[in-house]
Design a protein around this motif. Structure first.
Motif, PDB file in Angstrom:
ATOM      1  N   ALA A 194       0.840  -1.205   0.000  1.00 29.45           N
ATOM      2  CA  ALA A 194       0.000   0.000   0.000  1.00 29.45           C
ATOM      3  C   ALA A 194       0.872   1.251   0.000  1.00 29.45           C
ATOM      4  O   ALA A 194       0.559   2.241  -0.677  1.00 29.45           O
ATOM      5  CB  ALA A 194      -0.929  -0.008   1.210  1.00 29.45           C
ATOM      6  N   LEU A 195       1.971   1.208   0.719  1.00 21.12           N
ATOM      7  CA  LEU A 195       2.916   2.329   0.754  1.00 21.12           C
ATOM      8  C   LEU A 195       3.540   2.545  -0.616  1.00 21.12           C
ATOM      9  O   LEU A 195       3.662   3.687  -1.076  1.00 21.12           O
ATOM     10  CB  LEU A 195       3.985   2.028   1.804  1.00 21.12           C
ATOM     11  N   ILE A 196       3.900   1.462  -1.289  1.00 22.32           N
ATOM     12  CA  ILE A 196       4.471   1.553  -2.637  1.00 22.32           C
ATOM     13  C   ILE A 196       3.433   2.108  -3.611  1.00 22.32           C
ATOM     14  O   ILE A 196       3.759   2.930  -4.468  1.00 22.32           O
ATOM     15  CB  ILE A 196       4.997   0.180  -3.103  1.00 22.32           C
ATOM     16  N   HIS A 197       2.178   1.678  -3.485  1.00 20.77           N
ATOM     17  CA  HIS A 197       1.096   2.216  -4.332  1.00 20.77           C
ATOM     18  C   HIS A 197       0.956   3.724  -4.136  1.00 20.77           C
ATOM     19  O   HIS A 197       0.808   4.477  -5.095  1.00 20.77           O
ATOM     20  CB  HIS A 197      -0.248   1.554  -3.987  1.00 20.77           C
ATOM     21  N   ALA A 198       0.984   4.150  -2.876  1.00 25.17           N
ATOM     22  CA  ALA A 198       0.779   5.559  -2.552  1.00 25.17           C
ATOM     23  C   ALA A 198       1.985   6.430  -2.895  1.00 25.17           C
ATOM     24  O   ALA A 198       1.835   7.617  -3.169  1.00 25.17           O
ATOM     25  CB  ALA A 198       0.441   5.709  -1.071  1.00 25.17           C
ATOM     26  N   ARG A 213       9.972   5.343  -5.075  1.00 23.69           N
ATOM     27  CA  ARG A 213      10.735   5.691  -3.873  1.00 23.69           C
ATOM     28  C   ARG A 213      11.667   4.539  -3.532  1.00 23.69           C
ATOM     29  O   ARG A 213      11.413   3.389  -3.870  1.00 23.69           O
ATOM     30  CB  ARG A 213       9.808   5.942  -2.679  1.00 23.69           C
ATOM     31  N   THR A 214      12.740   4.858  -2.811  1.00 25.00           N
ATOM     32  CA  THR A 214      13.671   3.827  -2.369  1.00 25.00           C
ATOM     33  C   THR A 214      13.117   3.168  -1.102  1.00 25.00           C
ATOM     34  O   THR A 214      12.210   3.708  -0.455  1.00 25.00           O
ATOM     35  CB  THR A 214      15.060   4.422  -2.061  1.00 25.00           C
ATOM     36  N   ARG A 218      10.365  -6.903   3.201  1.00 27.26           N
ATOM     37  CA  ARG A 218       9.026  -7.080   2.635  1.00 27.26           C
ATOM     38  C   ARG A 218       9.035  -6.743   1.150  1.00 27.26           C
ATOM     39  O   ARG A 218       8.360  -7.404   0.358  1.00 27.26           O
ATOM     40  CB  ARG A 218       7.992  -6.199   3.349  1.00 27.26           C
ATOM     41  N   ILE A 219       9.813  -5.734   0.738  1.00 24.79           N
ATOM     42  CA  ILE A 219       9.917  -5.409  -0.689  1.00 24.79           C
ATOM     43  C   ILE A 219      10.511  -6.590  -1.443  1.00 24.79           C
ATOM     44  O   ILE A 219      10.024  -6.950  -2.516  1.00 24.79           O
ATOM     45  CB  ILE A 219      10.748  -4.127  -0.910  1.00 24.79           C
ATOM     46  N   THR A 248      14.520   2.024  -6.927  1.00 25.44           N
ATOM     47  CA  THR A 248      13.198   2.531  -6.575  1.00 25.44           C
ATOM     48  C   THR A 248      12.176   1.483  -6.981  1.00 25.44           C
ATOM     49  O   THR A 248      12.454   0.617  -7.818  1.00 25.44           O
ATOM     50  CB  THR A 248      12.910   3.876  -7.277  1.00 25.44           C
ATOM     51  N   TYR A 249      10.984   1.554  -6.391  1.00 27.12           N
ATOM     52  CA  TYR A 249       9.990   0.502  -6.566  1.00 27.12           C
ATOM     53  C   TYR A 249       8.625   1.074  -6.911  1.00 27.12           C
ATOM     54  O   TYR A 249       8.300   2.203  -6.576  1.00 27.12           O
ATOM     55  CB  TYR A 249       9.880  -0.321  -5.271  1.00 27.12           C
ATOM     56  N   ARG A 250       7.834   0.248  -7.575  1.00 27.39           N
ATOM     57  CA  ARG A 250       6.433   0.561  -7.849  1.00 27.39           C
ATOM     58  C   ARG A 250       5.664  -0.755  -7.806  1.00 27.39           C
ATOM     59  O   ARG A 250       6.247  -1.841  -7.922  1.00 27.39           O
ATOM     60  CB  ARG A 250       6.267   1.261  -9.188  1.00 27.39           C
ATOM     61  N   ALA A 251       4.357  -0.636  -7.650  1.00 28.55           N
ATOM     62  CA  ALA A 251       3.508  -1.827  -7.657  1.00 28.55           C
ATOM     63  C   ALA A 251       3.522  -2.420  -9.058  1.00 28.55           C
ATOM     64  O   ALA A 251       3.625  -1.693 -10.050  1.00 28.55           O
ATOM     65  CB  ALA A 251       2.093  -1.466  -7.240  1.00 28.55           C
TER      66      ALA A 251
END
Length: 119
Positions: free
Chosen positions: A52-56, A60-61, A80-81, A107-110
């Protein structure tokens, strides 16, 4: 009636969400295995929270995401990532200097719909 084998970690019929993957390596010390056993009941909720944090906050790193989540230890978010990447629910979106550390970081995204891996 045939019974499906149960996951040795969560007790659910296999394959389950945890997919029977160990959180600690066989060569890890006993303390790592104890920590893995302690976190397992919370694992799904923690992964959902990080996703949910990655979605929002896409692109971000892990350290930046940890700061947004008020996590004192970015390794909790990073682990968790790693699990979300392995399960195909998140993906690496690039590399850039981290706003927190100044060091180059991924950096990551859903994961995009339709790209998520199925069991």
């Amino acid at each position: 009636m045939t019974r499906r084998p149960q996951c040795r970690h969560c007790g659910e019929p296999s394959p389950c969400d945890c997919r029977d993957l160990p959180l600690a390596r066989q060569t890890d010390p006993a303390t790592s295995h104890e920590a893995a056993a302690a976190i397992r009941p919370q694992l799904g909720a923690l992964q959902t929270r990080v996703l949910a944090l990655i979605h929002a906050h896409p692109d971000r790193t892990a350290t930046e995401l940890a700061g947004l989540a008020f996590e004192a230890d970015p390794r909790r978010v990073n682990r968790r990532i790693s699990e979300l990447l392995r399960d195909g629910r998140a993906e690496v979106s690039g590399t850039r200097p981290c706003d927190v550390t100044g060091r180059s970081a991924q950096t990551y995204r859903a994961a995009r719909p339709g790209q998520q891996r199925l069991f």
